[in-house]
Design a protein around this motif. Structure first.
Motif, PDB file in Angstrom:
ATOM      1  N   ILE A 248      21.315  63.285 -23.918  1.00 45.66           N
ATOM      2  CA  ILE A 248      21.102  61.910 -23.436  1.00 45.66           C
ATOM      3  C   ILE A 248      20.000  61.963 -22.370  1.00 45.66           C
ATOM      4  N   ALA A 249      19.359  60.808 -22.106  1.00 48.60           N
ATOM      5  CA  ALA A 249      18.294  60.775 -21.102  1.00 48.60           C
ATOM      6  C   ALA A 249      18.560  59.752 -20.010  1.00 48.60           C
ATOM      7  N   ASN A 250      19.604  58.931 -20.188  1.00 43.55           N
ATOM      8  CA  ASN A 250      19.951  57.927 -19.188  1.00 43.55           C
ATOM      9  C   ASN A 250      21.415  57.534 -19.371  1.00 43.55           C
ATOM     10  N   LEU A 251      21.900  56.653 -18.503  1.00 44.41           N
ATOM     11  CA  LEU A 251      23.311  56.301 -18.529  1.00 44.41           C
ATOM     12  C   LEU A 251      23.672  55.523 -19.798  1.00 44.41           C
TER      13      LEU A 251
ATOM     14  N   ILE B  97      27.543  73.249 -31.351  1.00 45.90           N
ATOM     15  CA  ILE B  97      26.378  72.807 -32.121  1.00 45.90           C
ATOM     16  C   ILE B  97      25.725  71.659 -31.352  1.00 45.90           C
ATOM     17  N   ASP B  98      24.501  71.883 -30.890  1.00 51.29           N
ATOM     18  CA  ASP B  98      23.692  70.835 -30.259  1.00 51.29           C
ATOM     19  C   ASP B  98      23.089  70.045 -31.419  1.00 51.29           C
ATOM     20  N   PHE B  99      23.772  68.952 -31.792  1.00 43.48           N
ATOM     21  CA  PHE B  99      23.528  68.356 -33.110  1.00 43.48           C
ATOM     22  C   PHE B  99      22.669  67.107 -33.098  1.00 43.48           C
ATOM     23  N   GLY B 100      22.611  66.386 -31.971  1.00 44.21           N
ATOM     24  CA  GLY B 100      21.922  65.097 -32.022  1.00 44.21           C
ATOM     25  C   GLY B 100      21.554  64.574 -30.654  1.00 44.21           C
ATOM     26  N   SER B 101      21.010  63.347 -30.648  1.00 36.94           N
ATOM     27  CA  SER B 101      20.455  62.784 -29.426  1.00 36.94           C
ATOM     28  C   SER B 101      20.714  61.287 -29.370  1.00 36.94           C
ATOM     29  N   PHE B 102      21.162  60.834 -28.198  1.00 38.14           N
ATOM     30  CA  PHE B 102      21.291  59.401 -27.957  1.00 38.14           C
ATOM     31  C   PHE B 102      20.210  58.961 -26.976  1.00 38.14           C
ATOM     32  N   VAL B 103      18.993  59.420 -27.272  1.00 32.54           N
ATOM     33  CA  VAL B 103      17.787  59.046 -26.542  1.00 32.54           C
ATOM     34  C   VAL B 103      17.117  57.934 -27.344  1.00 32.54           C
ATOM     35  N   SER B 104      16.321  57.115 -26.692  1.00 31.59           N
ATOM     36  CA  SER B 104      15.652  56.001 -27.364  1.00 31.59           C
ATOM     37  C   SER B 104      14.913  56.467 -28.620  1.00 31.59           C
ATOM     38  N   PRO B 105      15.101  55.770 -29.748  1.00 32.23           N
ATOM     39  CA  PRO B 105      14.377  56.110 -30.981  1.00 32.23           C
ATOM     40  C   PRO B 105      12.857  56.054 -30.811  1.00 32.23           C
ATOM     41  N   LYS B 106      12.392  55.283 -29.824  1.00 39.04           N
ATOM     42  CA  LYS B 106      10.946  55.231 -29.572  1.00 39.04           C
ATOM     43  C   LYS B 106      10.458  56.577 -29.049  1.00 39.04           C
TER      44      LYS B 106
END
Length: 293
Positions: free
Chosen positions: A81-84, A44-53
């Protein structure tokens, strides 16, 4: 002799939700994902730890995770994710198995999507793979704009293969060829995918590089793309219930995800063993009306 399941289905509620403007209640997200966890998808691709902006809809991913019932599911969790920084944040959660990173072979889109160049993103991939090795995670690298781009950036099959080689040489084990703007065609799928699958086949199946597809499509071209992918040897499919979603960085109202129900229907017609709980699937279909208004 028991028939082995050979197809991996990745259900993508994250991709379905991320572009929706009105914030979806955290409890509603968690209830929906909890239903999907009971269906029997591989991941399940469930979420994201990318900037809320960048993606405000998914600012509550950590809270959603805390509300998931993982005690009665075989499905694994994937977060984008989009960065370290995002990778480290996601890796801190033992419940998450996969960290997904969108690596675009279009310079323009890489800048738009992650605010970095392709060269910078390759360094991020290297750091991500090192982090995953240390933290017992697996990276999923999306070859974004894998079928072409609308920006005029150079694209051809050799460019796709060159970047796939580069990523695998750096340690990537799972690549998902991604059609961000829906420009793939059955012809392009059949041109690219078989050679890519064969390129990374190993005499020891445990050492094979997994090649998946994350296709976007209009409703009218879904089945022909699914058929082309299946006939090209694809064993890993990303999709979303009812085809909801798409990429908020590449706007086209008609271009959404591959619809999971179309994928299930096609694979069932081919006699593939999917091991899905269809009662829970129907329940998730009904419940989706509360999430996607």
């Amino acid at each position: 002799m028991t028939q082995q399941q050979t197809i991996k289905l990745i259900e993508c509620p994250r991709d379905a939700m991320q572009g929706i403007h009105d914030f979806i209640d955290t409890d509603l997200k968690a209830a929906y994902i909890n239903l999907l966890l009971q269906v029997g998808f591989d991941t399940i691709d469930f979420g994201s730890f990318v900037s809320p902006k960048a993606i405000p809809q998914l600012r509550d991913t950590a809270e959603v995770l805390s509300k998931l019932d993982l005690g009665n599911t075989s499905s694994k969790l994937l977060a984008i994710i989009a960065n370290l920084r995002g990778a480290e944040e996601a890796a801190a959660h033992p419940e998450i198995s996969y960290l997904g990173f969108p690596f675009s072979i279009s310079e323009t889109f890489q800048q738009r999507n992650t605010n970095s160049s392709i060269a910078q993103s390759l360094e991020t991939v290297k750091q991500l793979l090192e982090l995953c090795s240390k933290r017992d995670k697996t990276a999923v690298i999306y070859l974004s704009m894998g079928f072409g781009n609308p920006y005029g950036d150079e694209w051809n099959v050799e460019i796709v293969e060159r970047w796939a080689d580069e990523l695998v040489q750096n340690g990537a084990k799972i690549l998902a060829l991604s059609d961000t703007t829906g420009v793939s065609t059955p012809e392009k799928i059949k041109e690219i995918l078989p050679s890519l699958v064969k390129r990374f086949e190993h005499t020891d199946p445990a050492k094979n590089i997994e090649i998946g597809l994350h296709l976007h499509s209009t409703p009218y071209t879904r089945f022909e793309k699914i058929q082309a992918a299946y006939e090209s040897g694809c064993k890993r499919f990303d999709s979303a219930l009812k085809g909801f979603g798409g990429c908020p960085m590449a706007t086209d109202d008609l271009t959404g995800n591959m619809a999971t129900e179309d994928l299930i229907s096609y694979l069932n017609s081919k006699g593939e063993l999917l091991n899905l709980n269809m009662d829970k699937w129907q329940e998730a279909l009904r419940f989706s009306g509360k999430v996607f208004l």
